[in-house]
Design an enzyme around this catalytic site. Structure first.
Site, mmCIF file in Angstrom:
data_model
loop_
_atom_site.group_PDB
_atom_site.id
_atom_site.type_symbol
_atom_site.label_atom_id
_atom_site.label_comp_id
_atom_site.label_asym_id
_atom_site.label_seq_id
_atom_site.Cartn_x
_atom_site.Cartn_y
_atom_site.Cartn_z
ATOM 1 N N ARG A 180 -15.340 1.323 -1.937
ATOM 2 C CA ARG A 180 -14.914 -0.140 -2.189
ATOM 3 C C ARG A 180 -14.403 -0.560 -1.595
ATOM 4 O O ARG A 180 -14.376 -0.003 0.209
ATOM 5 C CB ARG A 180 -14.220 0.171 -3.070
ATOM 6 C CG ARG A 180 -12.642 1.032 -2.665
ATOM 7 C CD ARG A 180 -11.728 0.729 -3.958
ATOM 8 N NE ARG A 180 -10.308 1.982 -2.994
ATOM 9 C CZ ARG A 180 -9.284 1.988 -3.876
ATOM 10 N NH1 ARG A 180 -9.357 1.342 -4.678
ATOM 11 N NH2 ARG A 180 -8.031 2.700 -3.530
ATOM 12 N N ASN A 219 -7.972 -6.395 -4.695
ATOM 13 C CA ASN A 219 -7.096 -5.310 -4.702
ATOM 14 C C ASN A 219 -6.865 -4.544 -3.288
ATOM 15 O O ASN A 219 -7.905 -4.203 -2.496
ATOM 16 C CB ASN A 219 -7.545 -3.997 -5.479
ATOM 17 C CG ASN A 219 -6.739 -2.878 -5.382
ATOM 18 O OD1 ASN A 219 -6.296 -2.834 -6.546
ATOM 19 N ND2 ASN A 219 -7.065 -1.973 -4.464
ATOM 20 N N GLU A 220 -5.520 -4.853 -2.806
ATOM 21 C CA GLU A 220 -5.429 -4.430 -1.410
ATOM 22 C C GLU A 220 -6.406 -5.187 -0.318
ATOM 23 O O GLU A 220 -7.277 -4.348 0.065
ATOM 24 C CB GLU A 220 -5.434 -3.041 -1.214
ATOM 25 C CG GLU A 220 -3.863 -2.019 -2.043
ATOM 26 C CD GLU A 220 -4.269 -0.397 -1.978
ATOM 27 O OE1 GLU A 220 -4.800 -0.089 -1.274
ATOM 28 O OE2 GLU A 220 -2.145 -0.351 -2.511
ATOM 29 N N GLU A 249 1.830 -1.013 -8.409
ATOM 30 C CA GLU A 249 1.033 0.179 -7.946
ATOM 31 C C GLU A 249 2.492 1.134 -7.686
ATOM 32 O O GLU A 249 2.632 1.062 -6.124
ATOM 33 C CB GLU A 249 0.016 0.562 -8.125
ATOM 34 C CG GLU A 249 -1.326 -0.088 -7.502
ATOM 35 C CD GLU A 249 -1.914 0.374 -7.290
ATOM 36 O OE1 GLU A 249 -2.632 1.402 -6.632
ATOM 37 O OE2 GLU A 249 -2.801 -0.674 -7.296
ATOM 38 N N TRP A 297 -7.451 11.977 -2.870
ATOM 39 C CA TRP A 297 -9.281 11.915 -2.620
ATOM 40 C C TRP A 297 -9.522 13.401 -2.977
ATOM 41 O O TRP A 297 -8.793 14.606 -3.353
ATOM 42 C CB TRP A 297 -9.932 10.865 -2.069
ATOM 43 C CG TRP A 297 -8.962 9.360 -2.964
ATOM 44 C CD1 TRP A 297 -8.879 8.986 -3.953
ATOM 45 C CD2 TRP A 297 -9.667 8.636 -1.542
ATOM 46 N NE1 TRP A 297 -8.317 8.118 -4.156
ATOM 47 C CE2 TRP A 297 -8.947 7.090 -2.365
ATOM 48 C CE3 TRP A 297 -9.919 7.875 -0.682
ATOM 49 C CZ2 TRP A 297 -8.943 6.030 -2.558
ATOM 50 C CZ3 TRP A 297 -10.046 6.211 -0.425
ATOM 51 C CH2 TRP A 297 -9.729 5.944 -0.546
HETATM 52 C C1 GAL Z 1 -3.655 2.573 -3.753
HETATM 53 C C2 GAL Z 1 -5.384 1.584 -5.130
HETATM 54 C C3 GAL Z 1 -5.478 2.040 -5.701
HETATM 55 C C4 GAL Z 1 -5.271 3.649 -5.815
HETATM 56 C C5 GAL Z 1 -4.512 4.455 -5.663
HETATM 57 C C6 GAL Z 1 -4.532 6.075 -4.947
HETATM 58 O O1 GAL Z 1 -4.053 2.278 -2.359
HETATM 59 O O2 GAL Z 1 -4.859 0.792 -5.662
HETATM 60 O O3 GAL Z 1 -6.531 1.975 -6.598
HETATM 61 O O4 GAL Z 1 -6.764 3.752 -5.075
HETATM 62 O O5 GAL Z 1 -4.365 3.551 -3.943
HETATM 63 O O6 GAL Z 1 -3.516 6.624 -5.144
#
Ligand code: GAL
EC number: 3.2.1.23
Length: 670
Positions: A103, A141-142, A303, A311
């Site tokens: 992404r 996003n970020e 979040e 991952w």
């Molecule tokens: C964040 C991100 C999320 C997901 C998450 C995983 O940085 O915004 O989409 O990837 O980490 O922990």
């Protein structure tokens, strides 16, 4: 108060949605964030839009009284777009094109990408901008995360040249500002100016700093493209935010925040591969950065980690109690809403091992019960806690551009900007003194102490602010490498610490960069640090007092007996200079005295794992939150005078409070 989850209905069969929403309701969730990676679903082919999946999900949530934050999906340009318009892809420093497949694979300098982004954002805004249960928007996003902040392609180079033209107007001015006479770098046409791709060794530091500024500006303008379009169509009650991370990227959260109603933050105290959570002060300072990004305004945690993340490599399993503790810590430091990442762990895709409130099997278990306990406990406070005032005595200076300048020239392989920032921030955290992070635009009135860590890249306005603060009676703590650089990343012509020399009452005529594993030592010779020894690492300024008194000296090398810490009276205030990187014990001894003299409110606790924060409610009562970050050791806090009641358990406490490992409480004064 809003408490919610990040939900990805597109990753689950529709038959499951009703059960998800039922469980969310049972949990007490009142908001979900949706759609931030759903571009392909919303625009399956160029110019063809289909919102049916999100329409259905939103309808189900609305029916169940759950409100929605919609993400614009621009972090994930779809495959068809990249196939047709590969120029959207970013390019790394080696000239390698970053491939489709993860992404954030776009450069904000691609006009093609801006067009596509504008179209999808406008379509979404028109479709959902008046929807009664959509309360707000998250752009993208970020920004800049996962190394997506800098791109070095041809479109980036063109955009950089245009940006430079606007900034410098003439090539003569640019050449002068970058010192291009060095190594025959004088530019005779704008088109000659490179983006800093791979060279033998290193680029010109002035070019590098401007490149970081350019990258940040490009992202700010890209975000503004989205916010402007959204605002054209959304009802006035819908707000716009972005979920930031603060990892030193070439992103200027402060500038970008001006175009947002408030900022959001993604709080991951531990992530893939980490054996344990980052230090309590490291988490705390990120929340302080969030408040500071929008002038003290409360923020959302968009979040909030709820399960082990990772991952290909999975991180530490948050212990029972961590969800509550990190939630309370965030609220204490200014979060007004918490959204847990993620509702349920996905069964496929890169993030299969990002665990959530529910795991792959979708059954409510331990984490679900913990979130329920947190939501139930928070309901006792209504909005009183989040509405109460957080008022800090201590300001800690931060400037993204200074962080970039350090990134360009760390000057020692032992130097890490965040680590050094925390070295000067953490003593306040350990003493439970309330801290704000301040930037060049902040008003310093009302603070008692101003800490200015590793202030390498100076700004004349900031120099002036620091000077005035001290003159008017404030206490300033300066560190090594203060006052070294001008805005264009030239070294100042003055003797160091440059514009801060008179203020600090010292001169630095020589210094030494220490590498990993190399040390000097320091001994306190006066005041609260007297007799305290410390290892000195990373950097040693050989401090020569002019009007300052010496508090500590080096103990080895040819500069043995040279000053390492000094104290100077300046105007009505006091200025400390700490010329090297020192250990906690001596820093705490120094700060203890400084805080006492300056009248900073502190709360004494058993150690750095215990974190206490007070906030004042409208009726004058005080909320005191206290958490013990240790998973193994009990902690304690000497409660401030008075009687404290836990509104959840109705327990009354006084005096010395003992804390179980991972305890998290909020008391209210009576
Ligand atoms: C964040 C991100 C999320 C997901 C998450 C995983 O940085 O915004 O989409 O990837 O980490 O922990």
């Amino acid at each position: 108060m809003y408490i919610g989850v990040d939900y990805y209905p597109e990753q689950w069969p529709k038959e499951r949605w009703t059960e998800d929403v039922r469980l969310m309701k049972e949990l007490g969730v009142n908001v979900v964030r949706l759609a931030e990676f759903g571009w392909q679903l919303m625009e399956p082919e160029e110019g063809v839009y289909d919102f049916s999946l999100y329409d259905e999900a939103i309808e189900l949530l609305t029916k169940n009284g759950i409100q929605v934050v919609l993400g614009t999906p621009t972090a994930t340009p779809p495959a068809w777009m990249i196939e047709k318009y590969p120029e959207i892809l970013p390019v790394d420093q080696n000239g390698t094109v970053i491939s489709f497949g993860a992404r954030r694979h776009y450069t904000v300098n691609s006009e093609v990408y801006r067009d596509f982004s504008a179209k999808i954002v406008e379509k979404m805004a028109k479709r959902y901008g008046q929807h009664e249960s959509i309360i707000g928007w998250q752009t993208d996003n970020e920004y800049g995360h996962e190394k997506s902040d800098r791109s070095y392609g041809n479109v980036d180079q063109k955009a950089f040249q245009t940006w430079l033209k606007e900034k410098y107007q003439t090539l003569d001015t640019l050449n002068e500002a970058w010192g291009t006479v060095f190594w025959s770098q004088t530019y005779t046409a704008w088109t000659q100016i490179p983006v800093p791709r791979k060279v033998f060794q290193e680029h010109n530091p002035s070019l590098l700093l401007d490149f970081d500024r350019f990258c940040a500006d490009a992202y700010t303008s890209y975000n503004k493209l989205q916010t402007d379009l959204l605002r054209k169509h959304i009802r006035s009650e819908q707000w716009i935010t972005h979920n930031f991370v603060y990892t030193g990227q070439a992103i200027n959260q402060w500038d970008m925040a001006k175009d947002l109603d408030f900022i959001s933050f993604d709080n991951y105290p531990v992530w893939g591969g980490l054996p344990e959570p980052i230090a309590p002060a490291a988490i705390a300072h990120q929340h302080d950065l969030c408040r500071s990004s929008k002038d003290g305004k409360g923020f959302w945690v968009m979040e909030e980690l709820s399960g082990a993340q990772g991952w290909s490599s999975i991180g530490y399993l948050p212990r029972p109690g961590h969800i509550k503790l990190w939630t309370y810590q965030a609220i204490a430091r200014g979060a007004e809403a918490i959204v847990y990442f993620r509702w349920r762990a996905a069964r496929f895709g890169t993030e299969e091992f990002c665990h959530g409130v529910l795991d792959h099997d979708g059954k409510p278990k331990r984490k679900y019960r913990e979130v329920k306990e947190v939501i139930d406990s928070l309901s006792v406070f209504g909005d009183d806690w989040i509405a109460s005032e957080y008022k800090a005595d201590v300001a800690v200076y931060y400037d993204v551009e200074n962080a970039w300048a350090w990134g360009i020239q760390p000057q020692s392989n032992a130097f890490d900007y965040k680590h050094e920032f925390l070295r000067f921030y953490s003593p306040a955290h350990r003493m439970n003194a309330l801290t704000d992070i301040v930037t060049k635009e902040s008003n310093l009135d009302g603070y008692k102490v101003l800490v200015v860590p590793v202030y390498f890249l100076t700004d004349p306005l900031v120099n002036e602010k620091i000077t005035r603060f001290a003159k008017d009676g404030g206490t300033v703590i300066l560190s090594y490498r203060a006052g070294v650089k001008e805005q264009n990343n030239f070294v100042v012509e003055d003797t160091l610490p440059g514009a801060l020399r008179e203020l600090a009452g010292v001169e630095i005529n020589e210094y030494e960069s220490l590498q990993l594993g190399q040390n000097n030592s320091v001994e306190g010779v006066q005041g609260s640090v007297s007799g305290v020894n410390s290892v000195a690492s990373i950097w040693c300024d050989l401090v020569e007092p002019t009007t300052a008194e010496v508090l500590a000296e080096y103990r080895s090398c040819f500069y043995e007996k040279t000053a390492a810490i000094t104290k100077n009276k300046f105007g009505k205030g006091t200025v400390y200079y700490v010329g090297t990187a020192l250990e906690n014990e001596i820093m705490d001894a120094l700060y203890a005295d400084i805080f006492k003299d300056a009248g900073v409110t502190i709360m004494s606790s058993s150690g750095e794992e215990v974190e206490a924060v007070t906030r004042t409610a409208e009726d004058g009562s005080v909320f005191l939150s206290v958490v013990n970050h240790s998973t193994e050791n009990k902690g304690s806090l000497t409660l401030p005078e008075g009687t404290w009641v836990d509104p959840v358990s109705e327990e009354v406490v006084k005096g010395e409070l003992s804390l179980e490992p991972l305890a998290a409480h909020v008391f209210r004064s009576r």
